[in-house]
Scaffold this motif. Structure first.
Motif, PDB file in Angstrom:
ATOM      1  N   PHE A   1      16.100  36.917  33.883  1.00 35.65           N
ATOM      2  CA  PHE A   1      16.722  35.627  33.600  1.00 35.65           C
ATOM      3  C   PHE A   1      18.187  35.596  34.025  1.00 35.65           C
ATOM      4  N   VAL A   2      18.901  36.694  33.808  1.00 35.24           N
ATOM      5  CA  VAL A   2      20.316  36.725  34.157  1.00 35.24           C
ATOM      6  C   VAL A   2      20.488  36.647  35.668  1.00 35.24           C
ATOM      7  N   ARG A   3      19.642  37.340  36.409  1.00 34.97           N
ATOM      8  CA  ARG A   3      19.708  37.273  37.871  1.00 34.97           C
ATOM      9  C   ARG A   3      19.482  35.842  38.356  1.00 34.97           C
ATOM     10  N   GLU A   4      18.504  35.177  37.746  1.00 37.51           N
ATOM     11  CA  GLU A   4      18.211  33.794  38.143  1.00 37.51           C
ATOM     12  C   GLU A   4      19.404  32.885  37.857  1.00 37.51           C
ATOM     13  N   THR A   5      20.037  33.085  36.703  1.00 41.54           N
ATOM     14  CA  THR A   5      21.209  32.279  36.358  1.00 41.54           C
ATOM     15  C   THR A   5      22.374  32.584  37.291  1.00 41.54           C
ATOM     16  N   ALA A   6      22.508  33.832  37.701  1.00 39.31           N
ATOM     17  CA  ALA A   6      23.579  34.198  38.638  1.00 39.31           C
ATOM     18  C   ALA A   6      23.413  33.475  39.965  1.00 39.31           C
ATOM     19  N   GLN A   7      22.183  33.378  40.440  1.00 37.76           N
ATOM     20  CA  GLN A   7      21.923  32.645  41.685  1.00 37.76           C
ATOM     21  C   GLN A   7      22.330  31.177  41.544  1.00 37.76           C
ATOM     22  N   LYS A   8      22.024  30.599  40.388  1.00 36.19           N
ATOM     23  CA  LYS A   8      22.395  29.199  40.151  1.00 36.19           C
ATOM     24  C   LYS A   8      23.908  29.051  40.073  1.00 36.19           C
ATOM     25  N   SER A   9      24.583  30.007  39.444  1.00 37.33           N
ATOM     26  CA  SER A   9      26.042  29.934  39.345  1.00 37.33           C
ATOM     27  C   SER A   9      26.699  30.054  40.710  1.00 37.33           C
ATOM     28  N   ILE A  10      26.133  30.889  41.572  1.00 43.71           N
ATOM     29  CA  ILE A  10      26.641  30.998  42.951  1.00 43.71           C
ATOM     30  C   ILE A  10      26.511  29.646  43.652  1.00 43.71           C
ATOM     31  N   ALA A  11      25.358  29.011  43.470  1.00 46.79           N
ATOM     32  CA  ALA A  11      25.146  27.697  44.091  1.00 46.79           C
ATOM     33  C   ALA A  11      26.127  26.675  43.536  1.00 46.79           C
ATOM     34  N   ASP A  12      26.396  26.736  42.221  1.00 51.40           N
ATOM     35  CA  ASP A  12      27.345  25.792  41.613  1.00 51.40           C
ATOM     36  C   ASP A  12      28.746  25.976  42.192  1.00 51.40           C
ATOM     37  N   ILE A  13      29.167  27.226  42.362  1.00 50.26           N
ATOM     38  CA  ILE A  13      30.493  27.486  42.930  1.00 50.26           C
ATOM     39  C   ILE A  13      30.556  27.032  44.387  1.00 50.26           C
ATOM     40  N   ASN A  14      29.500  27.277  45.125  1.00 51.40           N
ATOM     41  CA  ASN A  14      29.478  26.838  46.526  1.00 51.40           C
ATOM     42  C   ASN A  14      29.572  25.318  46.639  1.00 51.40           C
ATOM     43  N   ARG A  15      28.981  24.605  45.663  1.00 49.84           N
ATOM     44  CA  ARG A  15      29.102  23.142  45.694  1.00 49.84           C
ATOM     45  C   ARG A  15      30.523  22.697  45.394  1.00 49.84           C
ATOM     46  N   ARG A  16      31.174  23.385  44.477  1.00 46.02           N
ATOM     47  CA  ARG A  16      32.541  22.996  44.117  1.00 46.02           C
ATOM     48  C   ARG A  16      33.542  23.417  45.175  1.00 46.02           C
ATOM     49  N   PHE A  17      33.288  24.531  45.842  1.00 45.67           N
ATOM     50  CA  PHE A  17      34.205  25.054  46.846  1.00 45.67           C
ATOM     51  C   PHE A  17      33.464  25.290  48.160  1.00 45.67           C
ATOM     52  N   PRO A  18      33.075  24.216  48.827  1.00 49.87           N
ATOM     53  CA  PRO A  18      32.310  24.393  50.069  1.00 49.87           C
ATOM     54  C   PRO A  18      33.155  25.052  51.156  1.00 49.87           C
ATOM     55  N   GLN A  19      32.493  25.868  51.943  1.00 50.32           N
ATOM     56  CA  GLN A  19      33.184  26.492  53.070  1.00 50.32           C
ATOM     57  C   GLN A  19      33.289  25.487  54.198  1.00 50.32           C
ATOM     58  N   HIS A  20      34.410  25.542  54.895  1.00 46.75           N
ATOM     59  CA  HIS A  20      34.623  24.592  55.998  1.00 46.75           C
ATOM     60  C   HIS A  20      34.568  25.320  57.335  1.00 46.75           C
TER      61      HIS A  20
END
Length: 262
Positions: A243-262
């Motif tokens: 479960f923690v691994r799955e949540t970590a993947q979601k948190s990575i996605a959340d950060i990528n949405r807030r700080f998209p690479q240009h």
């Protein structure tokens, strides 16, 4: 620990006058009954008082209810401590306790004098969902007074308390009005400590928090969690879930949405 639904934090009592109202002596007796060691007597006194808004909203009743909430919080923590966090008050007093407690917490939230730091601490130290409307409201209105209580709860030896507190950190980071850099750093430190907790549930909430407060600098750490967290063995003793691994993947996605690479 019982974790109340957000809807239960609305004061679930109807303020209808009963008879000709309570006499001074009756009111004093009821306030005294709130201090009883018998849960059924406390429950009954609260129920009777709540039916009369003229009495219920007095300073004396408000103060008595704040003391009652502190007492119930202590009883809940004691029950968890005695069972190693495995059991709470419903197991001791029956399912009716959960509704009673939610009403007491809601009443103190509604009519308590929040200029009193003791009362704000009692609310923050209560039993609730860490992402509930109740704690969001407390973070918005009294975040600086309540946060130290949440941070102390993160150090509790009782797993459900740490789990609740860790989830609340993300709520405070989002809902405190204009938190200072120092406050956010304090929250971040507690979140990082939670990543190493022995409890899977606490680690999962910490990972979720990092998705809320983190930046691209935290993605490397989250990827390591997503690769290495040991997970938990399910009751069948054969299946392991991550479960923690799955949540970590979601948190990575959340950060990528807030700080998209240009």
């Amino acid at each position: 620990m019982h974790r109340c639904n957000a809807g239960l934090f609305v004061l679930m009592v109807s303020f209808h006058a009963f008879g000709q109202g309570t006499s001074t002596q009756t009111t004093m007796d009821l306030l005294k009954q709130l201090q009883s060691s018998d849960f059924q007597k406390r429950d009954k006194a609260f129920e009777i008082l709540s039916r009369n808004p003229a009495v219920f909203r007095t300073l004396a009743t408000s103060a008595a209810l704040a003391d009652l909430l502190i007492r119930e919080n202590e009883e809940i923590e004691s029950a968890h401590g005695a069972s190693g966090g495995a059991a709470g008050m419903p197991g001791k007093y029956g399912e009716g306790y959960s509704e009673y407690y939610a009403q007491v917490l809601g009443a103190v939230d509604q009519i308590g004098d929040k200029r009193n730091p003791k009362l704000v601490a009692a609310l923050a130290n209560g039993s609730y969902n860490g992402d509930s409307e109740f704690i969001k409201k407390l973070a918005k209105e009294h975040g600086m007074e309540a946060l130290p209580v949440i941070l102390e709860m993160c150090k509790s030896g009782i797993t459900p308390r740490r789990m609740q507190a860790q989830e609340s950190l993300g709520t405070f980071a989002l809902d405190m009005p204009s938190p200072t850099a120092s406050t956010l750093e304090t929250i971040r430190t507690a979140v990082l400590d939670g990543l190493a907790d022995k409890s899977m549930a606490v680690r999962q909430n910490a990972v979720k928090d990092l998705g809320i407060i983190g930046t691209r600098d935290d993605i490397r750490l989250l990827r390591r969690v997503a690769d290495e967290d040991p997970g938990v063995l399910l009751p069948d003793k054969k299946t392991r879930r991550y479960f923690v691994r799955e949540t970590a993947q979601k948190s990575i996605a959340d950060i990528n949405r807030r700080f998209p690479q240009h």
